[in-house]
Scaffold this motif. Structure first.
Motif, PDB file in Angstrom:
ATOM      1  N   MET A  87       0.825  -1.200   0.000  1.00 41.38           N
ATOM      2  CA  MET A  87       0.000   0.000   0.000  1.00 41.38           C
ATOM      3  C   MET A  87       0.868   1.261   0.000  1.00 41.38           C
ATOM      4  N   GLU A 120       3.891   1.693  -1.128  1.00 39.84           N
ATOM      5  CA  GLU A 120       4.544   1.871  -2.426  1.00 39.84           C
ATOM      6  C   GLU A 120       3.579   2.461  -3.455  1.00 39.84           C
ATOM      7  N   GLU A 121       2.327   2.039  -3.422  1.00 42.07           N
ATOM      8  CA  GLU A 121       1.316   2.612  -4.323  1.00 42.07           C
ATOM      9  C   GLU A 121       1.121   4.089  -4.030  1.00 42.07           C
ATOM     10  N   ALA A 122       1.070   4.432  -2.762  1.00 39.92           N
ATOM     11  CA  ALA A 122       0.882   5.829  -2.376  1.00 39.92           C
ATOM     12  C   ALA A 122       2.074   6.672  -2.809  1.00 39.92           C
ATOM     13  N   ARG A 133       3.983   6.084  -5.376  1.00 37.77           N
ATOM     14  CA  ARG A 133       3.857   6.251  -6.834  1.00 37.77           C
ATOM     15  C   ARG A 133       2.855   7.360  -7.161  1.00 37.77           C
ATOM     16  N   GLY A 134       1.756   7.410  -6.439  1.00 39.07           N
ATOM     17  CA  GLY A 134       0.771   8.474  -6.643  1.00 39.07           C
ATOM     18  C   GLY A 134       1.330   9.838  -6.292  1.00 39.07           C
ATOM     19  N   CYS A 154       5.145   9.523   3.047  1.00 43.21           N
ATOM     20  CA  CYS A 154       4.949   9.192   1.633  1.00 43.21           C
ATOM     21  C   CYS A 154       5.409  10.350   0.747  1.00 43.21           C
TER      22      CYS A 154
END
Length: 70
Positions: A1, A3-5, A7-8, A44
């Motif tokens: 989760m 890592e996705e954040a 990237r965003g 993040c």
């Protein structure tokens, strides 16, 4: 989760803010205890900024939701 954040956040900085290496990124934040954003959002944004070579400064705005202005 996380890592996705990141990237965003990287997408936000690169494509929306058009940030480039060596620029400064000020992250003004408040405690996630107030419930306006999730714990880990500041970390993040720091990670996303560092991955793009940004100079990062963080500033706690000291938000007090129950403050009554006089």
């Amino acid at each position: 989760m996380f890592e996705e954040a990141v990237r965003g956040a990287t997408n936000l900085l690169r494509n929306c803010a058009e940030a480039v290496p060596d620029e400064k990124l000020l992250i003004a934040f408040e405690s996630p205890d107030h419930g306006y954003y999730s714990d880990g959002v500041v970390e993040c944004m720091i990670e996303a900024g560092r991955s793009q070579g940004l100079a990062i400064e963080c500033f706690d705005v000291g938000f007090q939701p129950d403050f009554e202005q006089q």
